[in-house]
Structure formats: structure tokens, C-alpha cells
Motif scaffolding. Structure first.
Motif, mmCIF file in Angstrom:
data_model
loop_
_atom_site.group_PDB
_atom_site.id
_atom_site.type_symbol
_atom_site.label_atom_id
_atom_site.label_comp_id
_atom_site.label_asym_id
_atom_site.label_seq_id
_atom_site.Cartn_x
_atom_site.Cartn_y
_atom_site.Cartn_z
ATOM 1 N N ASN A 175 0.959 -1.283 0.160
ATOM 2 C CA ASN A 175 -0.019 0.005 0.012
ATOM 3 C C ASN A 175 0.933 1.265 -0.061
ATOM 4 O O ASN A 175 2.101 1.025 -0.027
ATOM 5 C CB ASN A 175 -0.918 0.174 1.058
ATOM 6 C CG ASN A 175 -2.067 0.941 1.260
ATOM 7 O OD1 ASN A 175 -2.380 1.602 0.039
ATOM 8 N ND2 ASN A 175 -3.001 0.747 2.000
ATOM 9 N N THR A 176 0.276 2.337 0.230
ATOM 10 C CA THR A 176 0.919 3.743 0.278
ATOM 11 C C THR A 176 2.143 3.701 1.179
ATOM 12 O O THR A 176 2.112 3.169 2.220
ATOM 13 C CB THR A 176 0.140 4.874 0.398
ATOM 14 O OG1 THR A 176 0.673 5.996 0.534
ATOM 15 C CG2 THR A 176 -0.724 4.558 1.745
ATOM 16 N N ALA A 177 3.182 4.366 0.873
ATOM 17 C CA ALA A 177 4.525 4.560 1.881
ATOM 18 C C ALA A 177 4.614 3.491 2.593
ATOM 19 O O ALA A 177 4.892 3.445 3.786
ATOM 20 C CB ALA A 177 4.000 5.937 2.772
ATOM 21 N N SER A 178 4.981 2.225 1.938
ATOM 22 C CA SER A 178 5.318 0.925 2.625
ATOM 23 C C SER A 178 6.487 0.344 2.081
ATOM 24 O O SER A 178 7.113 0.809 1.065
ATOM 25 C CB SER A 178 4.133 0.021 2.173
ATOM 26 O OG SER A 178 2.931 0.496 2.586
ATOM 27 N N ALA A 179 6.996 -0.276 2.807
ATOM 28 C CA ALA A 179 8.431 -0.957 2.645
ATOM 29 C C ALA A 179 8.443 -2.276 3.210
ATOM 30 O O ALA A 179 8.351 -2.549 4.348
ATOM 31 C CB ALA A 179 9.672 -0.181 2.845
ATOM 32 N N VAL A 180 9.242 -3.164 2.497
ATOM 33 C CA VAL A 180 9.460 -4.764 2.964
ATOM 34 C C VAL A 180 10.929 -4.741 2.670
ATOM 35 O O VAL A 180 11.521 -4.582 1.550
ATOM 36 C CB VAL A 180 8.475 -5.636 2.341
ATOM 37 C CG1 VAL A 180 7.172 -5.261 2.750
ATOM 38 C CG2 VAL A 180 8.568 -5.677 0.733
ATOM 39 N N ALA A 181 11.478 -5.954 3.632
ATOM 40 C CA ALA A 181 12.815 -6.414 3.278
ATOM 41 C C ALA A 181 12.617 -7.870 3.352
ATOM 42 O O ALA A 181 11.659 -8.504 3.844
ATOM 43 C CB ALA A 181 13.817 -6.091 4.435
ATOM 44 N N LEU A 182 12.949 -8.573 2.220
ATOM 45 C CA LEU A 182 12.769 -10.434 2.228
ATOM 46 C C LEU A 182 14.200 -11.039 2.483
ATOM 47 O O LEU A 182 15.271 -10.708 2.341
ATOM 48 C CB LEU A 182 12.542 -10.466 0.581
ATOM 49 C CG LEU A 182 11.572 -9.463 -0.037
ATOM 50 C CD1 LEU A 182 11.492 -9.985 -1.688
ATOM 51 C CD2 LEU A 182 10.095 -9.511 0.470
ATOM 52 N N ASP A 183 13.692 -12.230 2.966
ATOM 53 C CA ASP A 183 14.765 -13.212 3.227
ATOM 54 C C ASP A 183 14.298 -14.633 2.799
ATOM 55 O O ASP A 183 13.481 -15.286 3.267
ATOM 56 C CB ASP A 183 15.001 -13.251 4.563
ATOM 57 C CG ASP A 183 16.240 -14.133 4.861
ATOM 58 O OD1 ASP A 183 16.812 -14.922 4.022
ATOM 59 O OD2 ASP A 183 16.519 -14.309 6.203
ATOM 60 N N PHE A 184 14.719 -14.829 1.520
ATOM 61 C CA PHE A 184 14.421 -16.213 0.644
ATOM 62 C C PHE A 184 15.490 -17.009 0.693
ATOM 63 O O PHE A 184 15.510 -18.005 -0.198
ATOM 64 C CB PHE A 184 13.452 -15.790 -0.517
ATOM 65 C CG PHE A 184 11.951 -15.624 -0.181
ATOM 66 C CD1 PHE A 184 11.038 -16.505 -0.416
ATOM 67 C CD2 PHE A 184 11.650 -14.347 0.263
ATOM 68 C CE1 PHE A 184 9.764 -16.157 -0.188
ATOM 69 C CE2 PHE A 184 10.396 -13.989 0.392
ATOM 70 C CZ PHE A 184 9.356 -15.044 0.223
ATOM 71 N N GLU A 185 16.393 -16.937 1.609
ATOM 72 C CA GLU A 185 17.784 -17.807 1.343
ATOM 73 C C GLU A 185 17.469 -19.153 1.996
ATOM 74 O O GLU A 185 16.909 -19.229 3.082
ATOM 75 C CB GLU A 185 18.966 -16.895 2.295
ATOM 76 C CG GLU A 185 20.146 -17.633 2.031
ATOM 77 C CD GLU A 185 21.211 -17.007 3.006
ATOM 78 O OE1 GLU A 185 22.427 -17.566 3.023
ATOM 79 O OE2 GLU A 185 21.037 -15.952 3.512
ATOM 80 N N GLY A 186 18.092 -20.169 1.259
ATOM 81 C CA GLY A 186 17.770 -21.269 1.488
ATOM 82 C C GLY A 186 16.142 -22.038 1.626
ATOM 83 O O GLY A 186 15.425 -21.617 0.689
ATOM 84 N N GLN A 187 15.902 -22.201 2.820
ATOM 85 C CA GLN A 187 14.458 -22.705 2.903
ATOM 86 C C GLN A 187 13.740 -21.733 3.533
ATOM 87 O O GLN A 187 12.579 -21.817 3.859
ATOM 88 C CB GLN A 187 14.513 -23.943 3.780
ATOM 89 C CG GLN A 187 14.984 -25.293 3.275
ATOM 90 C CD GLN A 187 14.394 -25.630 1.850
ATOM 91 O OE1 GLN A 187 13.319 -25.867 2.083
ATOM 92 N NE2 GLN A 187 15.049 -25.661 0.891
#
Length: 337
Positions: A154-166
Motif C-alpha cells: 500500500n502507500t508509503a510502505s516498505a518490505v525486506a525479503l529473506d528467501f535464502e535457503g528454505q
């Protein structure tokens, strides 16, 4: 003595308007590149001792460098650069930097940029540094995650991802996101908010950060736990929501998902809500600022169904319905009275 560091200079495309701070930036980068150079250390000491302003500017930069958030963010980006390096063709002859070396270079660059830009911009710059995906005010964005799950910011939003390995992990750094998760019983999908964690195996739900984390479940099932006290947890069924704060979890409550999640299709829907609450929600989509002079206006209950692509128009319409006068100042400041 000149305020500029002697010897070869680093890239001059980034310069601070204060020559003392700019010289400190030069010294700092050179020291990170050659930490064992005794001659460089001696020349730096001479420069620091020559003027109290030099020592103060360098100390400020060192304090920025030692921020733990900066180190964590730098390590994340270093691992990404290592991964990109390994993806290159074996025939390509390129310099090889290990993650430790990358971390130093990236953190040094980040510290330089933050000091050059000004400490007041630190929170926003750190957010951008950590985020894998983010949206501006009034913007929404949808994308597919590495496991095939879908996310909409949505507006003014941010995410960080961690899909390393499992791993299947997403951290909501700011704002609100809707997740449509691909089922994989062997790999739980986790979302971390500011105060709580959500774990699912295959479902559709939203998480919104703010003064508390709000979790709304559209379909499937989720487990929500307070991060500080994992014993405080709740299970949600479709059409339910829970809020997580430093104090704990709210009681699980029913919710109209069609209204609460209408933002996904560009709408805001509310029924008999205090104007103050609606204005606070609309403020997330408006780049300016709304000031209510008459506090009594905030208690007036309003209902409506509006498009979000004209937040200012919605604010004006609601103000008119509430009998308020609207004054717009330069810079997008709206005063209601």
C-alpha cells in the motif's frame, strides 16, 4: 594546513558543503580502504590535532559508522553483491571481494552519504537502504515473491525479503502489505511487523504497522504472536483481525474485510467513523499535511466510499460534509476549521 586530505582523493562526485566535513569524509573513506597504513594513520592524526573542528567532524562520522543498524543493512547488501558476483559467467575475469570486504565498502559509502545528506534524513535513508521493495506516498505496487507468493504494498510502505535457503520471511519495515501465500507445509511463511510475527503455510492476509501491528485475515488461517512474549499469541480465522502492541495482543475481533482491504482496488470505505480517524487514514495517501483547528470536527462521524487517487479531493469533500471551512496553504498544507 589545508582542510583537504593530502594524497589521491576518492570520487569527488559527492561533496559536503562544509569543507571540514568534506575533508573528514575523504579521510574516513581512505582509512577504511587502508586500515593498516601506518603512514596514513600518522597523517590523519596530524590533521585531527591541527583543528578541533577536524576531530569533531571525524568523530561524528565514526559515530554514524558504529550504528548497529548500518552494519546489519550493509551486511545484507554485501551478501547480495556476493550472490550477483557468483551469478556472473565463469569466463568473466572480475575482481573478487568477499562479504567482509564488501561490508566495509558498503557501510563506508552509506556513512558518507548519510553524513553528506544530513543526520535528519537518517531514518528515511536507512529505510531505503534496508528495503527490497518500497512505495512512495499515494503509490501502490504488486509483485511476485521468489516462492510464487504475491504481495501488494500500500502507500508509503516498505518490505525486506529473506528467501535464502528454505526461508520464506518478509519484514514489513513500514506501512501496509497484503500477502497471498503459496501453500508449502514444509516451509512456513513468516511476516515480521514492528511488534508481532505472523506465521502461515498458505493463506491471504494483510499486515499494517503504525502505533501497533494490525493483522487482518481474508482466507486461510494465521498464527500471530507478540515478539517480546511469544506466549501471547492468537489464531485467526477468515474475517477476523488482531492488533499487536508492546502491551500485548488485543482480543480477536470480526472485521469487514471488503471495506478494510478496499485499498487493494484503489478505494477507501468507511461507515460511521470519526472524521479524525478517517483523516488519519487518508493522510497516508496525501503528500501534504492536514491540520484540524476545531477539535470538535474530529468527533463527527462520517461514511463514504471514495477513490484514493485524489486524496485531497476526498479530504475536501468530507470537510464540506462535516461543515468545516477549508484553507489550503503552499506546500500542500490543508487547514480545517
Amino acid at each position: 594546513m589545508s582542510d583537504r586530505a593530502d594524497g589521491p582523493q576518492p570520487d569527488q562526485t559527492l561533496q559536503h558543503p562544509d569543507p571540514v566535513t568534506d575533508a573528514a569524509l575523504d579521510w574516513f573513506v581512505r582509512l577504511q580502504e587502508a586500515p593498516d597504513d601506518l603512514g596514513l594513520q600518522a597523517r590523519l592524526k596530524d590533521w585531527l590535532d591541527s583543528d578541533p573542528r577536524h576531530a569533531a567532524a571525524f568523530a561524528k562520522l565514526q559515530n554514524m559508522w558504529e550504528l548497529p543498524e548500518l552494519g546489519i543493512a550493509s551486511a545484507r547488501h554485501a551478501s547480495r553483491l556476493d550472490a550477483r558476483q557468483e551469478e556472473r559467467t565463469p569466463m568473466a575475469r572480475v575482481p573478487v571481494y568477499r562479504s567482509g570486504s564488501w561490508t566495509i565498502r558498503i557501510a563506508a559509502l552509506a556513512a558518507v552519504v548519510m553524513v553528506a545528506a544530513g543526520i535528519r534524513y537518517y531514518p528515511e535513508m536507512l529505510l531505503r537502504w534496508n528495503a527490497d521493495h518500497l512505495t512512495a506516498t499515494g503509490e501502490q505496487s504488486a509483485f511476485v515473491l521468489p516462492d510464487g507468493s504475491r504481495i501488494m504494498l500500500n502507500t508509503a510502505s516498505a518490505v525486506a525479503l529473506d528467501f535464502e535457503g528454505q526461508k520464506r520471511s518478509v519484514t514489513l519495515l513500514r506501512g501496509e502489505a497484503f500477502f497471498d501465500v503459496v501453500s508449502d507445509p514444509a516451509r512456513p511463511f513468516r511476516v515480521a511487523g514492528s511488534f508481532g510475527d505472523v506465521e502461515v503455510k498458505g493463506t491471504a492476509f494483510s499486515v499494517r504497522t503504525g502505533g501497533e501491528d494490525t493483522v487482518i485475515l481474508e482466507r486461510g488461517r494465521v498464527e500471530v504472536a507478540q515478539r517480546a512474549h511469544e506466549a501471547h499469541h492468537a489464531s485467526l480465522s477468515p474475517g477476523q483481525m488482531v492488533e499487536v502492541s508492546p502491551a500485548g495482543l488485543s482480543p480477536v475481533a470480526g472485521v469487514d474485510t471488503e471495506s478494510e482491504l478496499a485499498w487493494r482496488t484503489g478505494w477507501i470505505i468507511f461507515q460511521e467513523k470519526p472524521l479524525a480517524d478517517v483523516l488519519a487514514d487518508l493522510g497516508r495517501y496525501y503528500t501534504g499535511r492536514v491540520i484540524t483547528v476545531d477539535r470538535g470536527l474530529g468527533h463527527i462521524r462520517v461514511s463514504g466510499n471514495y477513490r484514493l487517487d485524489d486524496a485531497e479531493g476526498v479530504i475536501r469533500s468530507l470537510a464540506e460534509a462535516a461543515g468545516a471551512k477549508v484553507t489550503r496553504l503552499p506546500g500542500g498544507i490543508i487547514i480545517l476549521r
